[in-house]
Design an enzyme around this catalytic site. Structure first.
Site, PDB file in Angstrom:
ATOM      1  N   GLU A  45      83.932  63.805  51.109  1.00  0.00           N
ATOM      2  CA  GLU A  45      84.203  64.012  52.534  1.00  0.00           C
ATOM      3  C   GLU A  45      85.074  65.259  52.758  1.00  0.00           C
ATOM      4  O   GLU A  45      85.964  65.554  51.965  1.00  0.00           O
ATOM      5  CB  GLU A  45      84.925  62.776  53.073  1.00  0.00           C
ATOM      6  CG  GLU A  45      85.348  62.859  54.540  1.00  0.00           C
ATOM      7  CD  GLU A  45      86.201  61.679  54.978  1.00  0.00           C
ATOM      8  OE1 GLU A  45      86.302  61.470  56.187  1.00  0.00           O
ATOM      9  OE2 GLU A  45      86.765  60.984  54.109  1.00  0.00           O
ATOM     10  N   LYS A 114      80.979  61.062  61.741  1.00  0.00           N
ATOM     11  CA  LYS A 114      81.799  59.884  61.465  1.00  0.00           C
ATOM     12  C   LYS A 114      82.179  59.181  62.766  1.00  0.00           C
ATOM     13  O   LYS A 114      82.752  59.777  63.675  1.00  0.00           O
ATOM     14  CB  LYS A 114      83.051  60.316  60.705  1.00  0.00           C
ATOM     15  CG  LYS A 114      83.921  59.175  60.204  1.00  0.00           C
ATOM     16  CD  LYS A 114      85.087  59.736  59.398  1.00  0.00           C
ATOM     17  CE  LYS A 114      85.946  58.654  58.766  1.00  0.00           C
ATOM     18  NZ  LYS A 114      87.053  59.249  57.963  1.00  0.00           N
ATOM     19  N   CYS A 148      83.672  57.278  54.583  1.00  0.00           N
ATOM     20  CA  CYS A 148      85.022  56.812  54.276  1.00  0.00           C
ATOM     21  C   CYS A 148      85.421  55.560  55.076  1.00  0.00           C
ATOM     22  O   CYS A 148      84.947  54.472  54.788  1.00  0.00           O
ATOM     23  CB  CYS A 148      86.006  57.965  54.476  1.00  0.00           C
ATOM     24  SG  CYS A 148      87.579  57.782  53.584  1.00  0.00           S
TER      25      CYS A 148
END
Length: 263
Positions: A45, A114, A148
């Site tokens: 990431e 995200k 994540c």
């Protein structure tokens, strides 16, 4: 194509140094594609800047052009999918944490922003959240991406599994001291959705955090096929995607759902 070889690049990231990080990742991509001949390669990431969020608007990747210009040619050259982790990406005067997918013909198949922003690392102060999930076709199978912190939200991943996802890719910058959470959540997502999980985490440190690596490739039973250490390395495993429908038929979790009672 049921059997695919996947590689996860576990690397350190230089804080705010986009060009340095780009060149290091490009070198590692070339290395793994040449030596391992993997069908899919994934990176961590926010590898372009790390969490230098204060400068993300100024130094971020404009419309993904840096990612596209760096990785489409080698994806086509080696005939492999490349998921170049995620980057701080600037679109419409906003900054997103974005993961692109480049297919084995060198074409960009789409991107994922995200959705869940991590307050402990101040993402919500500088980034715009995504508003849609993302799956893509991978050698006649369906795959998806979350980033994540997203793995703490099983509803998102279950909804993708209900769409037919068989393998989940997870680029991350997951810091100490939450190694137990990282391992437990990834294994749980694999077991409950009866799918493969390929997760890559960075190593090293930034001004505020230390990152522990432990990238993982997990099968649909929750067995860890391979796991990284806390240093830079590349982990690789072969996934036999033909076992996913077999496992889902053996323990029919999806057929036994009682959706009317859940919400």
């Amino acid at each position: 194509m049921d059997k695919i070889k996947v590689s996860a690049i576990q690397m350190d990231i230089q804080f705010g140094q986009s060009e340095v990080n780009r060149q290091r990742l490009l070198d590692k991509m070339q290395e793994v594609l040449k030596q391992q001949q993997s069908n899919v390669v994934i990176a961590p990431e926010m590898w372009n800047l790390g969490y230098d969020l204060e400068n993300a608007f100024k130094n971020g990747d404009r419309d993904g052009e840096m990612v596209k210009s760096s990785f489409t040619a080698i994806a086509k050259q080696y005939g492999s999918y490349i998921i170049p982790g995620s980057v701080a990406s600037v679109r419409n005067n906003k900054v997103f944490n974005t993961s692109y997918v480049i297919d084995n013909h060198g074409d960009v198949r789409g991107y994922y922003d995200k959705i869940h922003l991590f307050r402990l690392m101040n993402e919500e102060k500088y980034l715009e959240p995504g508003n849609k999930r993302f799956t893509f076709d991978l050698y006649d199978h369906k795959a998806g991406i979350v980033i994540c912190y997203d793995i703490r939200f099983p509803e998102l991943i279950r909804s993708m599994a209900l769409d037919g996802m068989e393998v989940l890719f997870v680029p991350a910058e997951w810091p100490h001291p939450r190694l137990y959470h990282w391992r437990s959540l990834l294994i749980a997502r694999a077991i409950e959705n009866q799918m493969f999980v390929v997760a890559t985490n960075r190593v090293g440190s930034d001004p505020n955090n230390t990152f522990f690596g432990h990238s993982m490739i997990i099968d649909p039973w929750g067995e860890v096929i391979v796991e990284g250490t806390e240093g830079e390395e590349i982990i690789t495993a072969e996934l036999d995607l033909s076992i996913v429908p077999e496992i889902r038929n053996r323990i029919p979790v999806f057929k036994d759902r009682k959706e009317e009672l859940y919400f």
